[in-house]
Motif scaffolding. Structure first.
Motif, PDB file in Angstrom:
ATOM      1  N   ASN A 110       0.821  -1.211   0.000  1.00 16.88           N
ATOM      2  CA  ASN A 110       0.000   0.000   0.000  1.00 16.88           C
ATOM      3  C   ASN A 110       0.854   1.260   0.000  1.00 16.88           C
ATOM      4  OD1 ASN A 110      -2.388  -1.440   0.003  1.00 16.88           O
ATOM      5  ND2 ASN A 110      -2.615  -1.399   2.236  1.00 16.88           N
ATOM      6  N   SER A 111       2.042   1.171   0.594  1.00 20.27           N
ATOM      7  CA  SER A 111       2.946   2.325   0.634  1.00 20.27           C
ATOM      8  C   SER A 111       3.845   2.410  -0.592  1.00 20.27           C
ATOM      9  CB  SER A 111       3.815   2.266   1.894  1.00 20.27           C
ATOM     10  OG  SER A 111       3.024   2.223   3.063  1.00 20.27           O
ATOM     11  N   LEU A 112       3.669   1.486  -1.528  1.00 23.56           N
ATOM     12  CA  LEU A 112       4.472   1.415  -2.759  1.00 23.56           C
ATOM     13  C   LEU A 112       5.961   1.232  -2.442  1.00 23.56           C
ATOM     14  CD1 LEU A 112       2.774   4.146  -5.001  1.00 23.56           C
ATOM     15  CD2 LEU A 112       2.383   1.680  -4.973  1.00 23.56           C
ATOM     16  N   GLU A 113       6.259   0.560  -1.330  1.00 25.82           N
ATOM     17  CA  GLU A 113       7.633   0.203  -0.984  1.00 25.82           C
ATOM     18  C   GLU A 113       7.896  -1.198  -1.540  1.00 25.82           C
ATOM     19  OE1 GLU A 113       9.857   2.076   0.326  1.00 25.82           O
ATOM     20  OE2 GLU A 113       8.632   3.782   0.967  1.00 25.82           O
ATOM     21  N   THR A 114       8.115  -1.255  -2.848  1.00 30.49           N
ATOM     22  CA  THR A 114       8.234  -2.556  -3.504  1.00 30.49           C
ATOM     23  C   THR A 114       9.444  -3.340  -3.020  1.00 30.49           C
ATOM     24  OG1 THR A 114       7.263  -1.481  -5.453  1.00 30.49           O
ATOM     25  CG2 THR A 114       8.147  -3.700  -5.746  1.00 30.49           C
ATOM     26  N   ALA A 115      10.529  -2.663  -2.712  1.00 32.47           N
ATOM     27  CA  ALA A 115      11.715  -3.357  -2.203  1.00 32.47           C
ATOM     28  C   ALA A 115      11.410  -4.054  -0.877  1.00 32.47           C
ATOM     29  CB  ALA A 115      12.869  -2.374  -2.043  1.00 32.47           C
ATOM     30  N   ASN A 116      10.626  -3.400  -0.014  1.00 32.67           N
ATOM     31  CA  ASN A 116      10.242  -4.028   1.248  1.00 32.67           C
ATOM     32  C   ASN A 116       9.284  -5.200   1.024  1.00 32.67           C
ATOM     33  OD1 ASN A 116      11.792  -2.291   2.813  1.00 32.67           O
ATOM     34  ND2 ASN A 116      10.124  -0.808   3.042  1.00 32.67           N
ATOM     35  N   VAL A 117       8.422  -5.072  -0.005  1.00 32.85           N
ATOM     36  CA  VAL A 117       7.544  -6.191  -0.357  1.00 32.85           C
ATOM     37  C   VAL A 117       8.380  -7.399  -0.757  1.00 32.85           C
ATOM     38  CG1 VAL A 117       5.807  -7.002  -1.990  1.00 32.85           C
ATOM     39  CG2 VAL A 117       5.624  -4.707  -1.021  1.00 32.85           C
ATOM     40  N   PHE A 118       9.379  -7.169  -1.604  1.00 31.29           N
ATOM     41  CA  PHE A 118      10.257  -8.258  -2.016  1.00 31.29           C
ATOM     42  C   PHE A 118      11.076  -8.780  -0.828  1.00 31.29           C
ATOM     43  CE2 PHE A 118       8.997  -7.240  -6.165  1.00 31.29           C
ATOM     44  CZ  PHE A 118       9.487  -8.189  -7.050  1.00 31.29           C
ATOM     45  N   ALA A 119      11.449  -7.879   0.089  1.00 26.90           N
ATOM     46  CA  ALA A 119      12.179  -8.324   1.275  1.00 26.90           C
ATOM     47  C   ALA A 119      11.321  -9.257   2.123  1.00 26.90           C
ATOM     48  CB  ALA A 119      12.625  -7.114   2.093  1.00 26.90           C
ATOM     49  N   GLY A 120      10.028  -8.931   2.259  1.00 28.04           N
ATOM     50  CA  GLY A 120       9.122  -9.819   2.994  1.00 28.04           C
ATOM     51  C   GLY A 120       8.971 -11.170   2.311  1.00 28.04           C
ATOM     52  N   LEU A 121       8.799 -11.150   0.989  1.00 30.92           N
ATOM     53  CA  LEU A 121       8.715 -12.408   0.247  1.00 30.92           C
ATOM     54  C   LEU A 121      10.022 -13.196   0.350  1.00 30.92           C
ATOM     55  CD1 LEU A 121       6.906 -11.106  -2.966  1.00 30.92           C
ATOM     56  CD2 LEU A 121       5.900 -12.435  -1.099  1.00 30.92           C
ATOM     57  N   PHE A 122      11.137 -12.464   0.319  1.00 28.77           N
ATOM     58  CA  PHE A 122      12.444 -13.101   0.439  1.00 28.77           C
ATOM     59  C   PHE A 122      12.589 -13.796   1.795  1.00 28.77           C
ATOM     60  CE2 PHE A 122      17.104 -12.762   1.218  1.00 28.77           C
ATOM     61  CZ  PHE A 122      17.530 -13.566   0.176  1.00 28.77           C
ATOM     62  N   PHE A 123      12.075 -13.175   2.850  1.00 30.16           N
ATOM     63  CA  PHE A 123      12.134 -13.779   4.183  1.00 30.16           C
ATOM     64  C   PHE A 123      11.238 -15.017   4.259  1.00 30.16           C
ATOM     65  CE2 PHE A 123      12.193 -12.709   8.994  1.00 30.16           C
ATOM     66  CZ  PHE A 123      13.226 -13.619   9.156  1.00 30.16           C
ATOM     67  N   VAL A 124      10.087 -14.969   3.599  1.00 27.49           N
ATOM     68  CA  VAL A 124       9.206 -16.141   3.544  1.00 27.49           C
ATOM     69  C   VAL A 124       9.918 -17.318   2.876  1.00 27.49           C
ATOM     70  CG1 VAL A 124       7.078 -17.046   2.516  1.00 27.49           C
ATOM     71  CG2 VAL A 124       7.080 -14.788   3.587  1.00 27.49           C
ATOM     72  N   ILE A 125      10.628 -17.020   1.787  1.00 29.02           N
ATOM     73  CA  ILE A 125      11.371 -18.074   1.083  1.00 29.02           C
ATOM     74  C   ILE A 125      12.492 -18.625   1.950  1.00 29.02           C
ATOM     75  CG2 ILE A 125      12.865 -18.528  -0.902  1.00 29.02           C
ATOM     76  CD1 ILE A 125      11.215 -16.487  -2.461  1.00 29.02           C
ATOM     77  N   LEU A 126      13.214 -17.747   2.641  1.00 26.22           N
ATOM     78  CA  LEU A 126      14.315 -18.194   3.485  1.00 26.22           C
ATOM     79  C   LEU A 126      13.825 -19.092   4.626  1.00 26.22           C
ATOM     80  CD1 LEU A 126      16.615 -15.045   3.827  1.00 26.22           C
ATOM     81  CD2 LEU A 126      16.972 -17.082   2.435  1.00 26.22           C
ATOM     82  N   ILE A 127      12.703 -18.732   5.219  1.00 33.34           N
ATOM     83  CA  ILE A 127      12.152 -19.574   6.291  1.00 33.34           C
ATOM     84  C   ILE A 127      11.746 -20.934   5.737  1.00 33.34           C
ATOM     85  CG2 ILE A 127      10.249 -19.800   7.927  1.00 33.34           C
ATOM     86  CD1 ILE A 127      10.335 -16.775   8.297  1.00 33.34           C
ATOM     87  N   GLY A 128      11.130 -20.943   4.555  1.00 32.63           N
ATOM     88  CA  GLY A 128      10.765 -22.220   3.943  1.00 32.63           C
ATOM     89  C   GLY A 128      11.971 -23.096   3.647  1.00 32.63           C
ATOM     90  N   LEU A 129      13.036 -22.484   3.120  1.00 32.60           N
ATOM     91  CA  LEU A 129      14.259 -23.245   2.846  1.00 32.60           C
ATOM     92  C   LEU A 129      14.891 -23.773   4.132  1.00 32.60           C
ATOM     93  CD1 LEU A 129      15.942 -21.037   0.078  1.00 32.60           C
ATOM     94  CD2 LEU A 129      14.878 -23.281  -0.218  1.00 32.60           C
ATOM     95  N   ALA A 130      14.866 -22.954   5.176  1.00 30.49           N
ATOM     96  CA  ALA A 130      15.462 -23.380   6.448  1.00 30.49           C
ATOM     97  C   ALA A 130      14.705 -24.565   7.037  1.00 30.49           C
ATOM     98  CB  ALA A 130      15.470 -22.209   7.428  1.00 30.49           C
ATOM     99  N   VAL A 131      13.392 -24.506   7.012  1.00 34.35           N
ATOM    100  CA  VAL A 131      12.602 -25.608   7.557  1.00 34.35           C
ATOM    101  C   VAL A 131      12.808 -26.887   6.742  1.00 34.35           C
ATOM    102  CG1 VAL A 131      10.242 -26.421   7.960  1.00 34.35           C
ATOM    103  CG2 VAL A 131      10.879 -24.087   8.582  1.00 34.35           C
ATOM    104  N   GLU A 132      12.862 -26.748   5.424  1.00 37.53           N
ATOM    105  CA  GLU A 132      13.013 -27.925   4.560  1.00 37.53           C
ATOM    106  C   GLU A 132      14.386 -28.557   4.705  1.00 37.53           C
ATOM    107  OE1 GLU A 132      12.189 -30.852   1.815  1.00 37.53           O
ATOM    108  OE2 GLU A 132      10.785 -29.377   2.650  1.00 37.53           O
ATOM    109  N   ASN A 133      15.443 -27.731   4.728  1.00 38.99           N
ATOM    110  CA  ASN A 133      16.805 -28.266   4.675  1.00 38.99           C
ATOM    111  C   ASN A 133      17.426 -28.499   6.051  1.00 38.99           C
ATOM    112  OD1 ASN A 133      17.629 -28.187   1.650  1.00 38.99           O
ATOM    113  ND2 ASN A 133      16.664 -26.205   2.006  1.00 38.99           N
ATOM    114  N   LEU A 134      16.874 -27.890   7.083  1.00 38.65           N
ATOM    115  CA  LEU A 134      17.412 -28.094   8.421  1.00 38.65           C
ATOM    116  C   LEU A 134      16.544 -29.035   9.246  1.00 38.65           C
ATOM    117  CD1 LEU A 134      18.585 -24.468   9.329  1.00 38.65           C
ATOM    118  CD2 LEU A 134      19.945 -26.368   8.426  1.00 38.65           C
ATOM    119  N   LEU A 135      15.245 -28.785   9.267  1.00 37.21           N
ATOM    120  CA  LEU A 135      14.361 -29.596  10.103  1.00 37.21           C
ATOM    121  C   LEU A 135      14.019 -30.935   9.439  1.00 37.21           C
ATOM    122  CD1 LEU A 135      12.630 -29.931  12.622  1.00 37.21           C
ATOM    123  CD2 LEU A 135      10.786 -28.715  11.430  1.00 37.21           C
TER     124      LEU A 135
END
Length: 306
Positions: free
Chosen positions: A265-290
């Motif tokens: 909503n604030s048109l902070e697209t870089a922060n939007v991608f940062a949030g998506l990037f964090f979602v991906i990192l958490i998914g990778l961590a759970v898959e490859n570590l847990l």
């Protein structure tokens, strides 16, 4: 007459003398073994082959290649509002971590996720145990799975809002729905795939129902159970982000989905991608570590996977 008869009577044949058998000698060929080169097993591995055998290194290379493609496309497009580059995303991600906003939002999301995920696994365990113990339970699980498994969890969100209000209860409800049927279906399929011999062995030891499930069926069907846990985790994670994107704040604080929604909503697209990037990192961590560690300690050790 007798003389004439004796003249015409053929003389009894005499056996012809047998020819002596001659020994047959097979010519012998003596071939000296030629020195062979070292086989692929004996030959020492090159540096490239040694590194190529490392699974984590191969995956890291793939991620680096994707990051390079992302960076090149972002710089070629040259429109940070539409598609920020990888470096812009990493900068926004580092800023979110430094300020603590991303960590706080991720903690809220993961707390809600663990609650819904645990409840879903517990209900799936009860349903599959009842299903494997009686025909009525089997029919009940098959009927419920056929009815609710194709139903998207996010489609139940309007009902969840009516029943539980705007809070974590609604999110947990849709999470349980997304986890329950995936885990129950895979677990039940694994139980049905266990051989009758193993079942009879357990019954001969006096195991019945819950004891039979715990000591025999779960270890034998664990590959299918673990697959169900992975699928349930993936469904729950994306359902959680989608639910937070739809109505956002739960219990006074939003998660990662709400963080993405706010910055969009604030048109902070870089922060939007940062949030998506964090979602991906958490998914990778759970898959490859847990899950990878669970596989190594169970399936690989038991010889069920190579």
């Amino acid at each position: 007459m007798n003389a004439m008869t004796s003249q015409h009577t053929p003389s009894s044949p005499q056996a012809a003398p047998e020819a002596p058998l001659e020994a047959v000698y097979r010519p012998e060929f003596v071939r000296e073994p030629t020195p062979a080169e070292l086989s692929s097993i004996q030959r020492p591995l090159s540096t490239f082959e040694t590194l190529y055998r490392l699974s984590w290194l191969r995956k890291t290379v793939i991620l680096c290649v994707l990051a390079v493609i992302w960076e090149i496309y972002g710089r070629w497009l040259d429109n940070a509002l539409l598609f920020p580059s990888f470096t812009d995303t990493v900068t926004a991600f580092a800023g979110g971590l430094t300020s603590g906003v991303l960590l706080l939002r991720a903690a809220v999301s993961l707390k809600t996720l663990l609650i819904g995920y645990s409840i879903g696994i517990g209900l799936a365990a009860v349903l599959t145990t009842v299903a494997i113990s009686s025909k009525i339970g089997n029919d009940l699980l098959e009927t419920l799975t056929a009815m609710f498994n194709p139903l998207p969890a996010i489609a139940l969100l309007p009902l969840a809002l009516i029943w539980f209000g705007l809070g974590s209860g609604s999110v947990i409800f849709v999470l349980v729905h997304s986890v329950l049927w995936a885990v129950a279906l895979n677990t039940h399929s694994g139980f049905r795939g266990v051989s009758k011999t193993l079942r009879m062995v357990g019954q001969n030891y006096g195991l019945k129902r819950f004891a039979l499930v715990w000591h025999v069926l779960i270890p034998a069907a664990f590959p299918s159970i673990l697959t169900g846990l992975k699928v349930g985790w993936a469904f729950a994670w994306r359902t959680l982000i989608a639910a937070e994107l739809v109505f956002g704040v739960s219990s006074g604080s939003g998660g990662l989905g709400w963080y993405i929604f706010e910055n969009r909503n604030s048109l902070e697209t870089a922060n939007v991608f940062a949030g998506l990037f964090f979602v991906i990192l958490i998914g990778l961590a759970v898959e490859n570590l847990l899950f990878a560690r669970i596989e190594k300690r169970t399936l690989h050790r038991w010889g069920m996977q190579h």
